[in-house]
Enzyme design. Sequence first.
Site, short mmCIF file in Angstrom:
data_model
loop_
_atom_site.label_atom_id
_atom_site.label_comp_id
_atom_site.label_asym_id
_atom_site.label_seq_id
_atom_site.Cartn_x
_atom_site.Cartn_y
_atom_site.Cartn_z
N CYS A 261 -0.52 -47.28 14.82
CA CYS A 261 0.45 -46.21 15.11
C CYS A 261 1.90 -46.65 14.98
O CYS A 261 2.81 -45.82 14.95
CB CYS A 261 0.18 -45.63 16.50
SG CYS A 261 -1.48 -44.96 16.65
N HIS B 121 6.16 -41.89 18.88
CA HIS B 121 4.83 -41.74 18.28
C HIS B 121 4.07 -40.67 19.07
O HIS B 121 4.00 -40.71 20.29
CB HIS B 121 4.08 -43.07 18.31
CG HIS B 121 2.62 -42.90 18.08
ND1 HIS B 121 2.13 -42.25 16.97
CD2 HIS B 121 1.54 -43.25 18.83
CE1 HIS B 121 0.82 -42.22 17.04
NE2 HIS B 121 0.44 -42.82 18.16
N ASN C 254 -2.75 -36.66 17.39
CA ASN C 254 -2.25 -38.01 17.13
C ASN C 254 -2.66 -38.39 15.70
O ASN C 254 -3.84 -38.55 15.42
CB ASN C 254 -2.86 -38.99 18.15
CG ASN C 254 -2.40 -40.42 17.95
OD1 ASN C 254 -1.85 -40.77 16.91
ND2 ASN C 254 -2.64 -41.25 18.95
#
Lengths: 83, 335
Positions: B111, B256, B286
């Site tokens: 990520c 993020h 996500n």
Amino acid sequence: MSTFTPPTFEILSQVLEEKFGVLREDIKPDTVLEDIELDSLALIEVALTLQKRLGFVIPTEDLNSGGTVSDLYELVNSAAGNA
Amino acid sequence: MKAAVISGIGAWLPPDLVTNDDLAARMNTSDEWIRTRTGIRTRHFVSAGMPTSRLAAEAGARAMESAGTADVDAVVLATTTPDRPCPASAPEVARRLGLTGRPAFDVSAVCTGFLYALTTAAGMIASGAAEQVLVIGAEAFSTLIDPRDRSCAVVFGDGAGAVVLRAGEPGDPGALGRIVLGSDGSLADLITVRAGGSERPHPDADPERTDAADRYFSMRGREVFEHAVARMSESARAALAHTGWQPGDVDRLVGHQANLRILRAVAEQLDIPADRLVIHLNRVGNTAAASIPLALAHAHATGDLAPGARVVLAAFGGGATWGATALTWPSLKSV
């Protein structure tokens, strides 16, 4: 020995009310945390907010949503004592 | 030394839109459960066989159009889900974009991948090796998810976002500030796919030694939450210190997009008001390495991110890895 007692319970109640919408009348010592929708992540959020407001570290590994408001209060208080 | 300046932005989501109710029809969950715990309402999934390189090329083409260029000197792809374990997917992305012959490679930092890829590209520009670099974050993350694992299945989504970086001056709008990065390999088990690498064979190759579930992604949510808040806050503070901005100067915090609760906690730690958070995960979940460029592209397209806005980017991901940077948002062509 300091006789000053930080108003920890008041701050704890404020955080639960403001951030998680828990009603004051539900914040009793024997209230089980998961019964007021405080899951494990919510308890970390509570700990982080309290850490920021109170200025000491709260050991999150001891947080358990099966515990009570009183357990959480004790944990914060003992962290305050160690600070 | 030349600064790396954002000159174009683009994004692409695979057409298959999946709502929380769609997931509730497949597994034991509910719209209310997913929304209150994660903030996610919808996400996009690739159709069977749609590779990451396709998503990356779609986003990359849009970023190049936004930058007004048909050519770049290199392609850097951040992804956790390459088309194949070997080779890297970036050469195929370059081929799809008509850039065969250009240097192209993958960067792997889960990520945080997009921030690592920006760093690599900015280094190529600073050294004079490149004038323009296409930097893409792309994921077909749904391909890593165990369909029976409801805690992960509701969180992740697929998509791609990209920027073009050009050589410019440090004061230019869109110039990336210092990119603060870090890692801690002792946290590798927090966010992982255990099998299929050199350490542990894929379960199909060695069913005796490897549990079938080990081919899939797993995450220790509570520990990730704590580390993510701490590391994203720390690195954002460090990035701000390099610019000289105070937290109150920040117009938009683009973290993020893992979990709404993580983003809010980071804002609180940084004393940045929650209404300055760019929120995109409600639409796409996500998307790992794609999440920051996707959020930037969406905020740019909707006007939530205006030219002149002071922006902080921050991420935490598998590795563990983390990073942050700050920039003033430039005027970009929308595509």
